[in-house]
Write an enzyme that holds these catalytic residues in place. Sequence first.
Site, PDB file in Angstrom:
ATOM      1  N   ASP A  71       0.989  -1.381   0.156  1.00 30.37           N
ATOM      2  CA  ASP A  71       0.004   0.047  -0.160  1.00 30.37           C
ATOM      3  C   ASP A  71       1.066   1.281  -0.207  1.00 30.37           C
ATOM      4  O   ASP A  71       2.207   1.167   0.722  1.00 30.37           O
ATOM      5  CB  ASP A  71      -1.246   0.239   0.755  1.00 30.37           C
ATOM      6  CG  ASP A  71      -0.258  -0.188   2.707  1.00 30.37           C
ATOM      7  OD1 ASP A  71       0.659   0.303   2.548  1.00 30.37           O
ATOM      8  OD2 ASP A  71      -0.982  -1.088   3.458  1.00 30.37           O
ATOM      9  N   ASP A  73       1.260   4.876   1.335  1.00 34.96           N
ATOM     10  CA  ASP A  73       1.464   6.215   2.237  1.00 34.96           C
ATOM     11  C   ASP A  73       1.596   7.017   2.237  1.00 34.96           C
ATOM     12  O   ASP A  73       2.833   7.787   1.441  1.00 34.96           O
ATOM     13  CB  ASP A  73       1.876   5.741   3.742  1.00 34.96           C
ATOM     14  CG  ASP A  73       1.557   4.130   4.793  1.00 34.96           C
ATOM     15  OD1 ASP A  73       0.987   3.886   4.585  1.00 34.96           O
ATOM     16  OD2 ASP A  73       2.853   3.569   5.140  1.00 34.96           O
ATOM     17  N   ASP A 152      11.327   4.453  12.333  1.00 32.49           N
ATOM     18  CA  ASP A 152      11.535   3.169  12.992  1.00 32.49           C
ATOM     19  C   ASP A 152      13.259   2.845  12.207  1.00 32.49           C
ATOM     20  O   ASP A 152      14.306   2.714  13.212  1.00 32.49           O
ATOM     21  CB  ASP A 152      10.608   2.320  13.541  1.00 32.49           C
ATOM     22  CG  ASP A 152       9.897   1.044  12.009  1.00 32.49           C
ATOM     23  OD1 ASP A 152      10.615   2.147  11.285  1.00 32.49           O
ATOM     24  OD2 ASP A 152       9.458   0.601  12.244  1.00 32.49           O
TER      25      ASP A 152
HETATM   26  P1  ATP Z   1       4.536  -2.527   4.961  1.00 36.83           P
HETATM   27  O1  ATP Z   1       5.065  -3.206   3.805  1.00 36.83           O
HETATM   28  O2  ATP Z   1       4.630  -4.098   6.508  1.00 36.83           O
HETATM   29  O3  ATP Z   1       3.351  -2.067   5.187  1.00 36.83           O
HETATM   30  P2  ATP Z   1       5.774  -0.570   6.462  1.00 36.83           P
HETATM   31  O4  ATP Z   1       7.206   0.286   6.252  1.00 36.83           O
HETATM   32  O5  ATP Z   1       4.606   0.287   5.526  1.00 36.83           O
HETATM   33  O6  ATP Z   1       5.812  -1.834   6.012  1.00 36.83           O
HETATM   34  P3  ATP Z   1       3.822   0.962   8.534  1.00 36.83           P
HETATM   35  O7  ATP Z   1       3.511  -0.674   9.413  1.00 36.83           O
HETATM   36  O8  ATP Z   1       2.613   0.595   7.116  1.00 36.83           O
HETATM   37  O9  ATP Z   1       4.799  -0.205   7.588  1.00 36.83           O
HETATM   38  O10 ATP Z   1       4.431   1.465   8.711  1.00 36.83           O
HETATM   39  C1  ATP Z   1       4.662   3.003   7.672  1.00 36.83           C
HETATM   40  C2  ATP Z   1       5.380   3.639   7.968  1.00 36.83           C
HETATM   41  O11 ATP Z   1       5.605   3.982   9.498  1.00 36.83           O
HETATM   42  C3  ATP Z   1       6.877   2.715   8.582  1.00 36.83           C
HETATM   43  O12 ATP Z   1       7.836   2.700   7.544  1.00 36.83           O
HETATM   44  C4  ATP Z   1       7.695   3.793   9.134  1.00 36.83           C
HETATM   45  O13 ATP Z   1       8.103   4.931   8.955  1.00 36.83           O
HETATM   46  C5  ATP Z   1       6.387   4.051  10.334  1.00 36.83           C
HETATM   47  N1  ATP Z   1       6.377   3.480  11.268  1.00 36.83           N
HETATM   48  C6  ATP Z   1       5.281   2.309  11.119  1.00 36.83           C
HETATM   49  N2  ATP Z   1       5.789   1.543  12.705  1.00 36.83           N
HETATM   50  C7  ATP Z   1       6.033   2.622  13.437  1.00 36.83           C
HETATM   51  C8  ATP Z   1       6.731   2.809  14.559  1.00 36.83           C
HETATM   52  N3  ATP Z   1       6.303   1.570  15.384  1.00 36.83           N
HETATM   53  N4  ATP Z   1       7.500   3.199  15.011  1.00 36.83           N
HETATM   54  C9  ATP Z   1       8.346   4.559  14.295  1.00 36.83           C
HETATM   55  N5  ATP Z   1       8.155   4.325  13.205  1.00 36.83           N
HETATM   56  C10 ATP Z   1       7.008   3.569  12.791  1.00 36.83           C
HETATM   57 MG    MG Z   2       2.749   0.182   5.084  1.00 35.52          MG
END
Ligand code: ATP
Ligand code: MG
Length: 450
Positions: A71, A73, A152
């Site tokens: 997805d 963001d 993160d």
């Molecule tokens: P995925 O492909 O699994 O969705 P993602 O990196 O997009 O991976 P998400 O959980 O959708 O992960 O979170 C989006 C973004 O928000 C992350 O890439 C990170 O930058 C930030 N983020 C999410 N959770 C945390 C956290 N617990 N602490 C710090 N930053 C976070």
């Molecule tokens: Mg994501």
Amino acid sequence: MIRKLIKRVFGRADNHKMGLQVIPASEHGIRVENLTTCAVKVTRTLQEGGFKAYVVGGAVRDLLLGQRPKDFDVATDATPEEVTRLFRRSRIIGRRFRIVHVMCGAETIEVTTFRANQNVEDEGVDRVTDETGRIVRDNVFGSQEDDASRRDFTVNALYYDPQSGDILDYCNGVRDVQNRTLRMIGDPDTRYREDPVRMLRAVRFAAKLDFHIDPETRAPVAELAGLIENIPSSRLFDEMLKLLLSGHAARSLHQLRAEGLHHGLLPMLDVVLEQPRGEKFVNAALHNTDQRIQQGKPVSPAFLFATLLWHEVLVNWEARKRAGEKPFPALQSAMDEVGDRQETRLAIPKRFSVPMREIWAMQPRFEQRSGGRPYRLVEHPRFRAAYDFLLLRAESGEIDAELADWWTRFPKADETERAAMLLRDQPAAGSKPRRRRRRKPAAASGGQSA
Ligand code: ATP
Ligand code: MG
């Protein structure tokens, strides 16, 4: 305390030292065609409204790796209210983090306002931490650089502007993507204390992306793993579900064990993974799930949890049967006991636990292959899931392959064949008392005592 403070200051100083790199499209290779029209539209509309807007997080990371993002963001300097004013189909959600969901077509884009990750002790800011340093609410808006440093991992802190084609990189994230390194931004110890879920995320990303975890990022985890217990159950469950449904569940769990992390982090798996028989069964289930996800097929979390906890139920059930309890009531009691124990560690929401119990409760009914029972069982709405579960039990050597094979053939057979397949004079495995109570056969499943 002082050591922590110094670490925190240093951690922060490190981030700021890194500075901003702007990487043009010609160098990073992401093309705007790799984005969804929705992602492009949302960033464009925000920019035309006078705001900054970037695709951020996992999507940029995945695109750099040549993978299709799950997805998109978007991060912006517009406040949630300003965002909702620009999009008709949008709404503000969340309390811990207020974010905006913008809908276009079937797609939803999550839009977050740049957030700060410092001055935790400042007065009057909308950030609340608990006694372990965990952030329980965080709605402090900040600059884009602040926003990068509160994310993160470095590879999750990249900002892509679909209009200019540039990537803004504050933390050397592109370098880490190239080196396939998962590196925490700032001081790992502090960042895990702020949000212990980041430990689970480290393992999940390392497994999903096939990255190695930077030694400094890995180091504090062994000591801090216990902090996971402070996480509200619903959030822990969500994160665990992401791990299990990542398409790399087997590798994730393997990595958790290799790091000595599965204790405490995934409480309910502690027991299961430590029994050889249980491990085989769980591995078969995880590989099966991973394969389905990689092929784009749907998977059922209820089914997955049924497999993960089955051996706890099984051991309990077998002990009860040995002690003379009848199979059906013994299974119900075993399910109750395991369910109660699970509840105290990581509560599985009802929408998953009810069908999970149904799948379990149907298992002894597969033993009954005489009279009208097999006909009623194939009509059960949960037959398919329960049958798939039976196959896994056969595959792991728990039950005879002949039984699974019989149930593969029976539903497909025509009337004469079915009649010929029925077993004669088969003892009914403890179901007689139930039938006398005139329970409807289709309801003889796990849900009732959940
Ligand atoms: P995925 O492909 O699994 O969705 P993602 O990196 O997009 O991976 P998400 O959980 O959708 O992960 O979170 C989006 C973004 O928000 C992350 O890439 C990170 O930058 C930030 N983020 C999410 N959770 C945390 C956290 N617990 N602490 C710090 N930053 C976070
Ligand atoms: Mg994501």
